[in-house]
Design a protein around this motif. Structure first.
Motif, short mmCIF file in Angstrom:
data_model
loop_
_atom_site.label_atom_id
_atom_site.label_comp_id
_atom_site.label_asym_id
_atom_site.label_seq_id
_atom_site.Cartn_x
_atom_site.Cartn_y
_atom_site.Cartn_z
N LEU A 73 65.35 35.60 42.16
CA LEU A 73 66.39 35.11 43.07
C LEU A 73 66.64 36.11 44.18
CD1 LEU A 73 68.10 32.53 43.14
CD2 LEU A 73 69.94 33.79 42.02
N THR A 74 66.64 37.40 43.85
CA THR A 74 66.81 38.43 44.86
C THR A 74 65.66 38.42 45.86
OG1 THR A 74 68.00 39.84 43.29
CG2 THR A 74 67.11 40.90 45.25
N VAL A 77 66.16 35.56 48.26
CA VAL A 77 67.21 35.85 49.24
C VAL A 77 66.70 36.78 50.33
CG1 VAL A 77 69.46 36.94 49.56
CG2 VAL A 77 69.09 35.41 47.62
N THR A 80 64.05 34.98 52.51
CA THR A 80 64.68 33.99 53.39
C THR A 80 65.46 34.67 54.51
OG1 THR A 80 64.87 32.44 51.53
CG2 THR A 80 66.29 32.06 53.44
N TRP A 208 62.92 29.26 51.73
CA TRP A 208 63.38 29.20 50.34
C TRP A 208 62.46 28.32 49.49
CZ3 TRP A 208 67.36 31.96 48.23
CH2 TRP A 208 67.76 31.61 46.94
N SER A 252 68.60 25.71 43.78
CA SER A 252 68.93 24.85 44.93
C SER A 252 70.35 25.05 45.44
CB SER A 252 68.73 23.38 44.55
OG SER A 252 69.61 23.00 43.51
N LEU A 253 71.20 25.68 44.65
CA LEU A 253 72.61 25.83 45.05
C LEU A 253 72.79 26.66 46.32
CD1 LEU A 253 74.38 26.23 41.58
CD2 LEU A 253 74.24 24.21 43.04
N PRO A 254 72.08 27.81 46.49
CA PRO A 254 72.28 28.57 47.73
C PRO A 254 71.97 27.78 48.99
CG PRO A 254 71.18 29.93 46.09
CD PRO A 254 71.22 28.55 45.55
N MET A 255 70.89 26.99 48.98
CA MET A 255 70.55 26.22 50.17
C MET A 255 71.56 25.10 50.43
SD MET A 255 68.05 27.44 51.84
CE MET A 255 68.89 28.99 51.48
N LEU A 257 74.70 25.33 49.78
CA LEU A 257 75.85 26.02 50.34
C LEU A 257 75.62 26.36 51.81
CD1 LEU A 257 78.61 27.36 49.92
CD2 LEU A 257 77.41 29.43 49.20
N VAL A 258 74.41 26.82 52.15
CA VAL A 258 74.09 27.14 53.54
C VAL A 258 74.20 25.90 54.41
CG1 VAL A 258 72.22 27.83 55.09
CG2 VAL A 258 72.66 29.14 53.01
#
Length: 277
Positions: A73-74, A77, A80, A208, A252-255, A257-258
């Motif tokens: 995950l890091t 990030v 991306t 991502w 999929s949650l970070p994208m 949120l973005v």
């Protein structure tokens, strides 16, 4: 009265169609979440069940033990962020030059830039891999984002935004003694924030979800992004779908949120960049 009734019926029909489209779009995410809450035996059942018989969240814990999930995950990030920042910097500079500066061969050079869009990205994998290998960057985080720090599409998108700005702003700044870079940085760039936000969203989602390039350039699980790491959960004879769906849902949650945070700018850019060509 008849016209009003016809208008109301049209509005109802429009909302029904939009609601159906929303359900179609949301259903895969709902199925993904429900699958992550099922057991492996229940997922393999025929016919499949929609709701879990036994709501089980163990898959969300297991995904952190089946993969170096935090490291992946890091890596996602960082890759991306690096790719998005690079495109915002380089594409905005190139777009400003093509839109507002006058130099010999400008239109021809811009046409060559656009011709890159006709080249399939898979054809660039081997030469890019050779370059990364010569620099000794295999199995590293920079290898994930360095080839994607420039985009012909991003240059085209931002050029359209710069072209829509009035020339009077630039002329007034030059009268006050501002140079080209000062005009670009202090006046023009802040005015195309919607286009920059749209490019940031598109680039971030592409970076991502990128799969082919990370699988080629990074083979060490500790240096893989989450998109490539999730593919290792697919076994030769059996796949633990609840764990895979749990990992995919978290990834999929970070994208999401973005996109939620930049949605307004994204919609503004579509109208803004298409207002002048």
């Amino acid at each position: 009265m008849a016209d009003r009734r016809r208008l109301d019926m049209g509005s109802v029909a429009t909302h029904l169609v939009l609601s159906f489209g929303a359900v179609v779009m949301v259903f895969p995410f709902l199925w993904q979440a429900l699958t992550a809450l099922k057991s492996l035996a229940e997922v393999s059942r025929v016919p499949p069940t929609f709701l879990p018989d036994d709501w089980n969240g163990a898959s969300f814990d297991e995904v952190f033990t089946a993969l170096p999930f935090r490291e992946m995950l890091t890596n996602s990030v960082l890759a991306t962020a690096g790719r998005t920042a690079g495109q915002l910097v380089f594409c905005s500079l190139a777009a400003y030059a093509f839109a507002r500066l006058r130099f010999r061969g400008r239109d021809l050079l811009f046409g060559l830039f656009l011709s890159v869009l006709m080249v399939p990205s898979s054809l660039l994998v081997l030469p890019q891999y050779d370059i990364i290998q010569q620099f000794g960057l295999l199995n590293s985080t920079p290898a994930l984002f360095l080839p994607g720090m420039f985009s012909a599409f991003g240059t085209f998108l931002l050029r359209q935004a710069f072209l829509a700005l009035p020339k009077e702003l630039e002329e007034a700044a030059r009268i006050d003694g501002a140079g080209s870079f000062r005009i670009f940085w202090s006046i023009m760039l802040p005015l195309i924030r919607p286009a920059l936000a749209a490019l940031a969203v598109i680039t971030a989602m592409t970076a991502w979800n990128d799969l082919l390039w990370p699988l080629v350039v990074n083979t060490d699980p500790e240096t893989m992004p989450i998109s490539a790491g999730l593919t290792s959960l697919k076994g030769q004879y059996e796949t633990n779908y609840p764990v895979m769906m749990a990992g995919s849902l978290i990834a999929s949650l970070p994208m999401l949120l973005v996109y939620v945070l930049l949605q307004r700018h994204f919609v503004q850019s579509v109208a803004f960049s298409g207002s002048k060509g």
